[in-house]
Design a protein around this motif. Structure first.
Motif, PDB file in Angstrom:
ATOM      1  N   LEU A   1      -5.260  -7.092   4.282  1.00 50.10           N
ATOM      2  CA  LEU A   1      -5.661  -6.967   5.679  1.00 50.10           C
ATOM      3  C   LEU A   1      -5.255  -8.219   6.445  1.00 50.10           C
ATOM      4  O   LEU A   1      -5.735  -9.323   6.164  1.00 50.10           O
ATOM      5  N   SER A   2      -4.368  -8.042   7.414  1.00 51.35           N
ATOM      6  CA  SER A   2      -3.860  -9.168   8.194  1.00 51.35           C
ATOM      7  C   SER A   2      -4.887  -9.627   9.208  1.00 51.35           C
ATOM      8  O   SER A   2      -5.883  -8.964   9.499  1.00 51.35           O
ATOM      9  N   GLY A   3      -4.582 -10.802   9.796  1.00 53.42           N
ATOM     10  CA  GLY A   3      -5.317 -11.228  10.969  1.00 53.42           C
ATOM     11  C   GLY A   3      -4.778 -10.520  12.198  1.00 53.42           C
ATOM     12  O   GLY A   3      -3.739  -9.861  12.150  1.00 53.42           O
ATOM     13  N   GLY A   4      -5.483 -10.694  13.322  1.00 56.97           N
ATOM     14  CA  GLY A   4      -5.013 -10.032  14.531  1.00 56.97           C
ATOM     15  C   GLY A   4      -5.999 -10.053  15.678  1.00 56.97           C
ATOM     16  O   GLY A   4      -5.863  -9.272  16.625  1.00 56.97           O
TER      17      GLY A   4
ATOM     18  N   VAL B   1      -7.588 -12.102   5.724  1.00 55.26           N
ATOM     19  CA  VAL B   1      -7.740 -13.338   6.487  1.00 55.26           C
ATOM     20  C   VAL B   1      -8.141 -12.987   7.908  1.00 55.26           C
ATOM     21  O   VAL B   1      -7.844 -11.896   8.408  1.00 55.26           O
ATOM     22  N   SER B   2      -8.850 -13.921   8.541  1.00 54.79           N
ATOM     23  CA  SER B   2      -9.205 -13.794   9.945  1.00 54.79           C
ATOM     24  C   SER B   2      -9.943 -12.475  10.197  1.00 54.79           C
ATOM     25  O   SER B   2     -10.887 -12.142   9.470  1.00 54.79           O
ATOM     26  N   ALA B   3      -9.534 -11.717  11.215  1.00 49.47           N
ATOM     27  CA  ALA B   3     -10.199 -10.432  11.474  1.00 49.47           C
ATOM     28  C   ALA B   3     -10.103  -9.505  10.270  1.00 49.47           C
ATOM     29  O   ALA B   3     -11.008  -8.696  10.011  1.00 49.47           O
ATOM     30  N   GLY B   4      -9.007  -9.619   9.511  1.00 54.57           N
ATOM     31  CA  GLY B   4      -8.860  -8.803   8.312  1.00 54.57           C
ATOM     32  C   GLY B   4      -9.900  -9.127   7.254  1.00 54.57           C
ATOM     33  O   GLY B   4     -10.286  -8.265   6.459  1.00 54.57           O
TER      34      GLY B   4
END
Length: 313
Positions: free
Chosen positions: A49-52, A79-82
């Motif tokens: 799951l990527s950030g974004g 990472v991040s939002a992911g």
């Protein structure tokens, strides 16, 4: 029964004795044959799951559709939002949990956890503060919805990446206080404060140098990668804002590292890549767009699965 063989008395090799000898030879040959056959590889599905930023809402729609189609993770990397979405998924990888995650994002839209006042942001810069926002709203929102106290309590292993602010290296976590870890991995540089995770350093957004954490996922020996990609592309100069200009350097570095990590993915590995289309004015903190992003993420997942199954799009 016996007979004379060379002047000695010996057993007759026949009847039950011959049968037992034949079966022993058969079992030996069967075991030997099995050692030559490759052992079927156990399926190991890793969700990436990527950030974004606010585009993370689209991942919630993607997750629901994937689970509805029976695609369930054995491990989750985010990472991040992911990471926000990934921990919620890893806590209970079910369709009901995915629907709850969509509700969490609707609450994000209502509560707007990051302030967007231009005057406040300028004042923060003038006063020399380390971030535009103090992070209190985001921390409260995360605490209200965190699905577990410690990351190690996840139903399937979950890997959260943060960026060590003193070295620029990614630190990976599979245990630790969840609220603190999520506040750290979502701490966009300059926008939200860095977080002390008890290791004598500060941590910021995990997507700064690893926005689609493919290398971490590959280290888990997957047989299938499911990549939920909501990473932002670059905004045309005519539509840049002060905040987006500040993020250009971060995105440029992350984009190059992501390109290199895609090159590491073996060509024969099964990869399901769900990519959110990015328009020119890709949102970062426009929380009013959450409902549209939830629907768009679900649509992208349905269309990607249809293509993967050879169905009409």
């Amino acid at each position: 029964m016996s007979t004379t063989v060379g002047g000695r008395i010996g057993p007759v090799v026949g009847g039950p004795a011959r049968y037992r000898l034949a079966m022993a030879r058969f079992r030996f040959l069967e075991r030997w044959r099995r050692t030559l056959q490759p052992v079927p590889e156990r399926e190991h599905v890793v969700f990436v799951l990527s950030g974004g930023s606010v585009r993370g809402a689209a991942q919630a729609g993607m997750i629901r559709v994937l689970l509805e189609h029976g695609i369930v993770p054995d491990e989750v990397v985010g990472v991040s939002a992911g990471a926000l979405n990934g921990t919620f998924l890893a806590a209970d990888p079910t369709v009901d949990q995915a629907r709850l995650l969509e509700d969490v994002w609707r609450d994000v839209a209502d509560r707007r956890p990051i302030r967007g006042s231009v005057v406040r942001n300028v004042a923060a810069i003038v006063r020399g503060r380390p971030s535009f926002d103090n992070g209190d709203r985001l921390r409260a929102l995360i605490a209200d919805h965190a699905p577990m106290d410690d990351l190690s309590q996840a139903a399937v292993p979950c890997h959260i990446g943060t960026t060590d602010a003193s070295t620029g290296q990614v630190t990976w976590w599979t245990s630790g206080p969840l609220v603190d870890l999520l506040c750290a991995t979502t701490a966009v540089p300059g926008v939200l404060p860095a977080v002390d995770l008890g290791d004598d350093t500060l941590h910021i957004d995990g997507g700064v140098v690893c926005n689609i954490p493919l290398r971490r996922a590959l280290s888990l020996a997957p047989t299938r990668l499911v990549v939920l990609d909501v990473a932002a592309k670059f905004t045309p100069a005519t539509k840049q804002t002060a905040l987006s200009l500040m993020m250009v350097g971060v995105r440029a570095a992350a984009a190059e590292l992501t390109r290199q990590q895609w090159l590491d993915v073996p060509t024969d590995l099964d990869v399901l890549h769900l990519e959110l289309p990015t328009v020119d004015d890709a949102p970062d903190f426009e929380f009013e767009l959450v409902p549209d992003l939830l629907a768009e993420g679900a649509r992208v997942a349905e269309e990607t699965l249809a293509v993967a199954d050879g169905l009409p799009g």
